[in-house]
Design a protein around this motif. Structure first.
Motif: not given
Length: 364
Positions: A134-155
């Motif tokens: 492993e060389i790198r890890e990255a994150y994104q914020v999702l909503d459990w109900d929709t399985r999509r990105k939350t209304s707060d969009r993050f770069k």
């Protein structure tokens, strides 16, 4: 002498998950009965990445589990970049990215730059043939109900330590604000700056504003100006996009320059698109608080993904060009490479192109 068979099971597990191949795992399990029982002997070479629910950062839950009517709706989905080499010849390898499918809980491969799921023809792999690190890890914020990105969009999203030493989620919103998770909701930290990136470098948190100014973010989320702005690098009236990259223990700022704004039609909607025309790179001199423009990356290459940016040593990957930047433009699926030596950009037209081989593993 110490009796190795009596080592705590928790310690043995921590050792096992850091092994780089199935061969090493099998050797580990052959030491004795206690070592064998401390870790499963399956062929899951890629570490399982449980979801991190924001309301309970100290508790990590398996991907397949979420309580009924759970209050933990916001969670971090984790992806990782790996270097994959053949065990028989580990001189060069491929760069792949993986995460866990939220619906099925199964491991999947995703495009290293765009983060979209990849299709591959190979259904089964003999993992004994490969060494993976492993060389790198990255994150994104999702909503459990929709399985999509939350209304707060993050770069960009990172984990940092707060003043008590606990983990805290810190994100850069699409509008340039800094938000952090506290007591079941996002809090906005009001600053006069509009941020473009954030990174943890040598244990310290740095933020990059839209002008290229480097700022230090304390554990109490106070901002201290560290370096001068890069200045307005503008091409054809359209400003750039700036990101942090770590390379060789040093911190760099990549200034991505865009060309003319043009409009495209997608379905029934029109949208504005920009095309990358070049990059400028600056090295951040921490002691002097200065930006120094860099003309060459030497044997390194930069990878600019949607959720993180990092460097690789070109000689370790098939076809990777040194002194170059790999990237994709928004709304486009074509991978591109920018060569610093002459400022040219090559677009991937065929997967067999040698300079893009690092992203196209032959075993898939």
């Amino acid at each position: 002498m110490a009796d190795w068979s009596t080592l705590p099971e928790e310690l043995l597990f921590l050792i096992a998950i850091r092994l780089f191949s199935v061969v090493e795992l099998k050797r580990f399990r052959s030491i004795c009965t206690s070592w064998r029982s401390s870790v499963l002997g399956n062929n899951d070479l890629f570490p399982n990445r449980p979801l991190i629910f924001l309301n309970q950062l100290r508790g990590i839950f398996p991907t397949q589990w979420c309580p009924v009517n759970s209050p933990f709706n916001a969670f971090l989905s984790r992806a990782a970049f790996f270097c994959v080499t053949l065990s028989s010849s580990s001189s060069q390898g491929w760069l792949i990215k993986s995460d866990v499918d939220i619906n099925s809980g199964k491991f999947r491969l995703i495009d290293p730059l765009s983060g979209l799921a990849m299709r591959h023809l190979c259904e089964r792999l003999d993992l004994l043939e490969f060494t993976i690190s492993e060389i790198r890890e990255a994150y994104q914020v999702l909503d459990w109900d929709t399985r999509r990105k939350t209304s707060d969009r993050f770069k960009r999203v990172i984990l940092v330590k707060d003043k008590r030493g606990d983990q805290r989620v810190l994100g850069i919103c699409s509008n340039g604000n800094i938000k952090y998770w506290k007591r079941s909701q996002w809090k906005v930290k009001q600053f006069a700056y509009r941020f473009s990136d954030v990174i943890v470098h040598k244990g310290l948190t740095y933020a990059l504003d839209s002008t290229g100014t480097v700022l230090w973010v304390s554990s109490k989320l106070k901002i201290y100006r560290y370096g001068p702005p890069l200045g307005d690098n503008i091409t054809n009236g359209c400003s750039g996009e700036r990101s942090f990259v770590e390379c060789g223990g040093e911190l760099y700022i990549v200034d991505r320059l865009f060309g003319e704004i043009f409009r495209k039609r997608k379905g029934n909607a029109n949208f504005v698109s920009v095309e990358t025309v070049g990059f400028k790179i600056y090295k951040f001199e921490e002691e002097l608080g200065k930006m120094i423009e860099v003309e060459s990356l030497g044997e390194n290459a930069f990878v600019i993904a949607t959720d993180t940016c990092f460097s690789v040593l070109a000689c370790e990957y098939y076809g990777c060009l040194q002194n170059s930047i790999y990237f994709k433009d928004a709304e486009e699926d074509q991978m591109k490479v920018f060569k610093l030596e002459n400022g040219s950009i090559t677009t991937m037209s065929q997967p067999s192109q040698s300079c893009f081989q690092m992203f196209v593993p032959s075993f898939l």
